[in-house]
Design an enzyme around this catalytic site. Structure first.
Site, PDB file in Angstrom:
ATOM      1  N   HIS A 139       2.213  -6.506   4.007  1.00  0.00           N
ATOM      2  CA  HIS A 139       1.272  -5.773   3.158  1.00  0.00           C
ATOM      3  C   HIS A 139       1.994  -4.719   2.328  1.00  0.00           C
ATOM      4  O   HIS A 139       3.132  -4.356   2.609  1.00  0.00           O
ATOM      5  CB  HIS A 139       0.215  -5.069   4.018  1.00  0.00           C
ATOM      6  CG  HIS A 139      -0.826  -5.990   4.565  1.00  0.00           C
ATOM      7  ND1 HIS A 139      -0.641  -6.728   5.713  1.00  0.00           N
ATOM      8  CD2 HIS A 139      -2.081  -6.308   4.110  1.00  0.00           C
ATOM      9  CE1 HIS A 139      -1.728  -7.449   5.952  1.00  0.00           C
ATOM     10  NE2 HIS A 139      -2.615  -7.214   5.002  1.00  0.00           N
ATOM     11  N   LYS A 143      -0.719   0.819   3.397  1.00  0.00           N
ATOM     12  CA  LYS A 143      -1.572   0.435   4.529  1.00  0.00           C
ATOM     13  C   LYS A 143      -1.305   1.367   5.711  1.00  0.00           C
ATOM     14  O   LYS A 143      -0.158   1.652   6.036  1.00  0.00           O
ATOM     15  CB  LYS A 143      -1.283  -1.008   4.921  1.00  0.00           C
ATOM     16  CG  LYS A 143      -2.240  -1.579   5.954  1.00  0.00           C
ATOM     17  CD  LYS A 143      -2.081  -3.083   6.081  1.00  0.00           C
ATOM     18  CE  LYS A 143      -3.029  -3.656   7.131  1.00  0.00           C
ATOM     19  NZ  LYS A 143      -4.449  -3.353   6.853  1.00  0.00           N
TER      20      LYS A 143
END
Lengths: 251, 251, 251, 251
Positions: A139, A143
């Site tokens: 990701h 995050k």
């Protein structure tokens, strides 16, 4: 006089967040759905009941989502939840609340992209045929949690399938490890969380046995990929009392 | 006096080929199987019937496999076929031959690796959810055919699933193409065959829809990966009269 | 009278190990090299000097390699080392030993595959252009150490290149981590070690910046891929006194 | 009185296209650059000279870019070109035009993303070490040309590096090919063009030799990834008379 169905009245909680904004747009544009309430921090949940919402979609944060869910269930409003952080104990709590409200439906899904849902289904199906399996999720670096909710759900499904098939521990001769190299251990399944600029949301499930590997990979490039799944969940939840975890059963 | 089952008597045709040698070793080492005939170019198929083989495993070449199959079926011997090149018309011919021999079983599989079988199953299942799909298969440069048999089977399964779901053509705005860039067109599914030293046998099925892709990839690193599937097919075919295409139904 | 060069006399230590056996075969088959000693546990290193070896190739284990190296340097024998576990302090020690023996050459390489050497070179070159970078290495589950020696060397090279370019820490907002999910931290570079049956030896270096990623991946499918690099090192070390770390300079 | 440099005056041709819009935004926001002209279909190029543009950035189409370039060179305006379709004969023509205008600089680049530029540099460097190489490029299905300009440039660079190293043809035993399976043949380098919804712009260069492969992959997720390269080209071209092909020399 018409036989057309009344549109489903939808409220969105977390409406000013990145996902919430997309959901509002998608509901607004969808046939058969009416966007009747947009709620965010500082607003009252009562707005949803005042607007006679039949479904509330919640994309908020782990610290407020349980209160939201409890309130909706008490009000008899169906809920579609995309907020992450649903442990088994949280799920048990929701199930308990629903016992007193048998007509209310709740769908909690770690991921609404059809590709991610299929990835989880395929991972559970493949699990019993391979002695090894690991998850690598990737990701963007903004995050907050690692592993992702999708990775945790996938690991759970795989661990259950392995146990049901009577498989033992995955083989691993590692003796000399720099701390963390072998990833997080989720019920015996190793999960690695990669974070890098440029990435959006990606996950790879790697299965291995003698002489071969099978890899199932999902790449989300854009939040719009979640919208078909969110709309499907909204349309399904009104006819599906009780708790549904994951979108798999709705496909 | 014992209730143990008699071992299954197995003959291997193409026994000196690369796959055939591995099959001989695997049958020889397997519980409940007896290797009773090893046949290759210059040998008589009669060796298989003389040795009372119940199952013949055929890893030969497209130009002789149909004769071998016809002979085995006539003799009432079950057959497991790993030879490539099975078009629909060949499959229809085998099915016609079997009509006159209802007790004979034939299993024809494009790939015996469990990961490849699951890849094909997952590809067929995912097909209806994505508007785009392409196949990229990658092999060592000594391979004679392009695309591989596995890729052709995968493309067939996907094309059928798309048709059943009422999907139209995959979107493609290409106007200006250097010949071959967009790959081979198999029933509307584009297939790309990569050949490079170092590679063994690999295939990727890429599905795409708005904002997301799902990739299913199989890597074979060693011929031994096919042996569990071959043994499963041998054990299944003796109790499975008629034609079985693909290992999927046996898993 | 001839102007042909005398063959280089080569001894192999660790000759019965998996890599050692391949090295013996490769040296034996190579033009201009003579395999004069095969040494393993229980044998004397003196066999190498008795056989007048000019180069010793060491594929042993971290606990004996330093003794082997020290002895060879004392004897004036050049060494090619493929054994893993070379920390900076070990490298410094070897360099100190070499000061007293200026004619002796030592090549220590974490990986002899040309693709792996190029991967490390490219990773060092790319490092300054990307704010994010992570390493994912993947091996068979019989491997004892995690991360691999190649991953550690790659992380070192990247960390040095980032420091030289004045780059700060890679961005990472992780707040809520299941222990190990974010991998091992090697000088600020995150490294993830995947272990699965079927795999051989693989590594991926992922660079990311706004809107794009660059991935450099090496796959070793077979130990033979290391042999051209080992032979190159043997031929180079006899004309290259002092310490050479990595094969990069020899390409 | 100040020693600050005057800002560079920039015009954008193709200013209403998807790339052109991003370029206008990026130039407008950049230090030391002034956006002085935005030109598109129906506008006069004279707007650029009237506004005293020192650099024109051209993101138009293959059918008009040569006229634009010729006009700019005649006017003594430097040009940065991102339009695709630059064959060797077009490049030769631009070089000829520049002979009469030795102070004008032109930068023509198939790709402005730093990762893509490095991919091409690494591919050219790796080419001599591997007997096999193929290119797989992957884009959204609205793309008109196949292969992409970046793939064509990469194939050219690899073919030149192989020729310089005296390498022959890549090995390929294919005898039985469904038309197109083996991709487009660009100077002996096979290129495969994948098109699928959800994809943005991706390319993989796969090198192979005995027992190993090296893969260099670039993923563009967003047009913003090209802007740092465009700005670098604008700043460089004013001090770099003559023709520069590719961004590699500017890094």
């Amino acid at each position: 006089m018409t036989d057309e169905k009344e549109p489903i009245r939808v409220g969105v909680v977390g409406a000013r967040g990145r996902m919430g904004q997309e959901v509002c747009k998608a509901v607004d544009a969808a046939d058969g759905l009416d966007l009747v309430a947009m709620i965010d921090q500082g607003d009252w949940l009562f707005n949803a009941s005042d607007a006679a919402a039949q479904v509330v979609v919640d994309f908020t944060t782990p610290d407020v989502v349980m209160d939201n869910l409890h309130w909706c269930i008490e009000q008899g409003i169906n809920v579609v939840v995309g907020t992450s952080g649903f442990t088994q104990s949280r799920i048990d709590r929701v199930r308990a609340w629903l016992k007193g409200h048998p007509h209310v439906g709740v769908v909690i899904a770690p991921n609404f992209a059809v590709g991610a849902v299929l990835m989880m289904e395929f991972a559970a199906r493949a699990a019993r045929f391979f002695e090894s399996v690991e998850i690598i999720e990737q990701h963007h670096p903004r995050k907050l949690d690692a592993p992702s909710g999708t990775a945790i759900s996938t690991a759970d499904a795989i661990a259950q399938a392995r146990a049901a098939a009577g498989l033992g521990a995955v083989p691993d001769a590692t003796k000399d490890e720099v701390a963390g190299a072998r990833g997080a251990d989720l019920n015996g399944i190793r999960v690695h969380s990669v974070r890098a600029s440029g990435l959006v949301a990606h996950q790879e499930v790697l299965f291995g046995t003698t002489g071969e590997t099978l890899t199932i990979r999902h790449d989300s490039y854009d939040r719009v990929s979640f919208m078909p799944g969110v709309l499907l969940a909204i349309r399904s939840v009104v006819e599906r009392p009780g708790l549904t975890v994951g979108l798999g059963n709705l496909l």
